[in-house]
Enzyme design. Structure first.
Site, PDB file in Angstrom:
ATOM      1  N   ARG A  46      13.044  -5.714  -7.842  1.00 15.14           N
ATOM      2  CA  ARG A  46      11.820  -5.122  -7.834  1.00 15.14           C
ATOM      3  C   ARG A  46      11.456  -4.762  -9.946  1.00 15.14           C
ATOM      4  O   ARG A  46      12.410  -5.589 -10.088  1.00 15.14           O
ATOM      5  CB  ARG A  46      11.237  -3.677  -7.556  1.00 15.14           C
ATOM      6  CG  ARG A  46      10.831  -3.854  -5.949  1.00 15.14           C
ATOM      7  CD  ARG A  46      10.274  -2.728  -5.677  1.00 15.14           C
ATOM      8  NE  ARG A  46      11.031  -2.124  -5.142  1.00 15.14           N
ATOM      9  CZ  ARG A  46      11.485  -0.777  -4.191  1.00 15.14           C
ATOM     10  NH1 ARG A  46       9.878  -0.673  -4.006  1.00 15.14           N
ATOM     11  NH2 ARG A  46      12.427  -0.577  -3.764  1.00 15.14           N
ATOM     12  N   LYS A  94       3.291   6.734   4.429  1.00  9.92           N
ATOM     13  CA  LYS A  94       2.833   5.214   4.120  1.00  9.92           C
ATOM     14  C   LYS A  94       2.609   5.151   5.602  1.00  9.92           C
ATOM     15  O   LYS A  94       2.086   3.768   5.382  1.00  9.92           O
ATOM     16  CB  LYS A  94       3.340   3.859   3.396  1.00  9.92           C
ATOM     17  CG  LYS A  94       3.954   4.190   2.413  1.00  9.92           C
ATOM     18  CD  LYS A  94       4.853   3.319   1.707  1.00  9.92           C
ATOM     19  CE  LYS A  94       5.328   3.646   0.175  1.00  9.92           C
ATOM     20  NZ  LYS A  94       6.284   2.971  -0.076  1.00  9.92           N
ATOM     21  N   ARG A 152       1.052 -11.291   5.374  1.00  8.42           N
ATOM     22  CA  ARG A 152       2.080 -11.199   5.250  1.00  8.42           C
ATOM     23  C   ARG A 152       3.387 -10.796   6.550  1.00  8.42           C
ATOM     24  O   ARG A 152       4.770 -11.450   7.259  1.00  8.42           O
ATOM     25  CB  ARG A 152       2.969 -10.933   3.678  1.00  8.42           C
ATOM     26  CG  ARG A 152       2.341 -11.621   3.059  1.00  8.42           C
ATOM     27  CD  ARG A 152       3.181 -11.021   1.426  1.00  8.42           C
ATOM     28  NE  ARG A 152       1.991 -11.292   0.503  1.00  8.42           N
ATOM     29  CZ  ARG A 152       2.362 -10.787  -0.980  1.00  8.42           C
ATOM     30  NH1 ARG A 152       3.417  -9.412  -1.075  1.00  8.42           N
ATOM     31  NH2 ARG A 152       1.894 -11.075  -1.739  1.00  8.42           N
ATOM     32  N   PRO A 169       0.509  -0.916  -0.125  1.00  7.28           N
ATOM     33  CA  PRO A 169       0.281   0.062   0.269  1.00  7.28           C
ATOM     34  C   PRO A 169       0.731   1.516  -0.258  1.00  7.28           C
ATOM     35  O   PRO A 169       2.113   1.093   1.150  1.00  7.28           O
ATOM     36  CB  PRO A 169      -0.553  -0.249   1.551  1.00  7.28           C
ATOM     37  CG  PRO A 169      -0.413  -1.378   1.418  1.00  7.28           C
ATOM     38  CD  PRO A 169       0.618  -1.594   1.340  1.00  7.28           C
ATOM     39  N   GLU A 170       0.673   2.398  -0.810  1.00  9.51           N
ATOM     40  CA  GLU A 170       1.707   3.849  -1.093  1.00  9.51           C
ATOM     41  C   GLU A 170       0.496   5.007  -0.390  1.00  9.51           C
ATOM     42  O   GLU A 170      -0.769   4.466   0.178  1.00  9.51           O
ATOM     43  CB  GLU A 170       1.461   4.009  -2.118  1.00  9.51           C
ATOM     44  CG  GLU A 170       2.416   3.056  -2.876  1.00  9.51           C
ATOM     45  CD  GLU A 170       3.249   2.322  -4.385  1.00  9.51           C
ATOM     46  OE1 GLU A 170       3.300   3.885  -4.356  1.00  9.51           O
ATOM     47  OE2 GLU A 170       3.685   1.684  -4.881  1.00  9.51           O
TER      48      GLU A 170
END
Length: 350
Positions: A335, A61, A153, A2-3
């Site tokens: 990434r 964030k 997670r 999530p940003e």
């Protein structure tokens, strides 16, 4: 992960649904979600119980909830939440007493309220919100609520952190809202958790300073995407929105930050701001079930993406200009980066 738009959507949901509610009990189901709360789960539970959720704030964030003591005074610490890769904050309103309503629906509502989500780590049992004089609707906020931290997670977490002043320079020098600084105490909106103070202001912050960001760009030869992801330079931007902003600004992710002209810096920061605002209006980006708002609803900004996740698909800008150019996916710091090879040409090697 999530940003900013996703975290802001959650913050706004908490502000709408949970503020003013007292914490009646806390259940910690997995202590790993409290690893940043060093005193441990028992202290966490005791410190929250009896306090009231007062305000909902965010920087980048991170989001935090300020708390009121039983006497109404502002507590000297806040509940900080970081969603990590898969964290969710969900609200579950307790059903009413059922008088005058269908008993079958009541049973279903009670079952939904009592259902424990998979990967539930921490649960806050909240009491009814204190009624405000302007409220006339029956029932809303008058029953209990559960605030659930779900994290598959377990990269996110919750913890308490002392509040410290972080007064913007423009306010400290009486350039903005000087009346607020006439108080003996720092206003609540200028208090941040100590653990969050190192995080830079984000482009949606009213005190975001593009000139200060430009100075930071000029001090580094790192690629511009790496700098955008540095939360001490500009916060709230992650992989998705960095790629989207760079596509809009026609910049390659490896272009040295110090090599950007003043105009390019301005265009890039405008692109970052625009993409964050547009995503926020769409409720964020949900590629899977891991990101939802406090009501369990997904965002839909992924339908508007121009670069991220579109490898092998035509660049929208090039297609409109009558050119054929396909978005490419390239490795970037464990990434991926997505770009148009025509619009975002690689910088010349020196």
């Amino acid at each position: 992960m999530p940003e900013l738009p996703e975290v802001e959507t959650v913050r706004a949901g908490l502000a709408d649904h949970s503020l003013g509610r007292p914490v009646q009990a806390v259940r910690v189901l997995d202590a790993r979600s409290l690893r940043r709360h060093l005193p441990g789960p028992a202290h966490f539970e005791a410190a929250l119980t009896g306090r009231t959720l007062r305000g909902a704030y965010r920087r980048g964030k991170y989001l935090w909830l300020t708390l009121s003591e039983p006497d109404g005074a502002l507590a000297d610490e806040a509940l900080v939440v970081h969603l990590g890769m898969s964290g969710q904050l969900l609200v579950r309103d307790e059903p009413g007493d059922g008088s005058g309503s269908d008993s079958g629906n009541d049973s279903e509502a009670r079952a939904a309220f009592d259902e424990q989500p998979r990967h539930l780590r921490v649960a806050l049992e909240l009491g009814p919100a204190e009624a405000r004089p302007e409220e006339t609707s029956e029932g809303e906020g008058r029953t209990g609520q559960r605030l659930l931290f779900v994290d598959q997670r377990i990269f996110g977490g919750m913890f308490l952190s002392p509040l410290v002043p972080d007064v913007p320079a423009a306010v400290a020098t009486n350039e903005v809202a000087p009346d607020e600084m006439g108080q003996s105490e720092v206003p609540e909106r200028f208090l941040v958790p100590e653990a969050v103070k190192h995080i830079a202001r984000d482009p949606l912050d009213e005190f975001f300073d593009p000139v200060a960001v430009r100075r930071k760009f000029l001090r580094t030869s790192s690629g511009i995407k790496k700098v955008l992801l540095d939360q001490s330079v500009i916060s709230g931007v992650g992989n998705i929105y960095a790629d989207e902003a760079l596509w809009r600004a026609r910049l390659h992710y490896a272009k040295p930050a110090r090599a950007l002209s003043a105009a390019q810096t301005r265009d890039l920061l405008e692109a970052v701001t625009q993409v964050l605002r547009e995503s926020l209006a769409a409720g964020g980006t949900s590629f899977d079930a891991l990101y939802v708002n406090v009501l369990g609803e997904s965002g839909y900004f992924e339908r508007s993406l121009n670069a991220y996740g579109r490898a092998g698909e035509p660049c929208h800008r090039c297609a409109e200009a009558g050119r054929t150019s396909l978005i490419v996916r390239e490795p970037f710091q464990n990434r991926s980066s997505y770009r148009c090879p025509h619009c975002q040409r690689a910088p010349r090697s020196r």
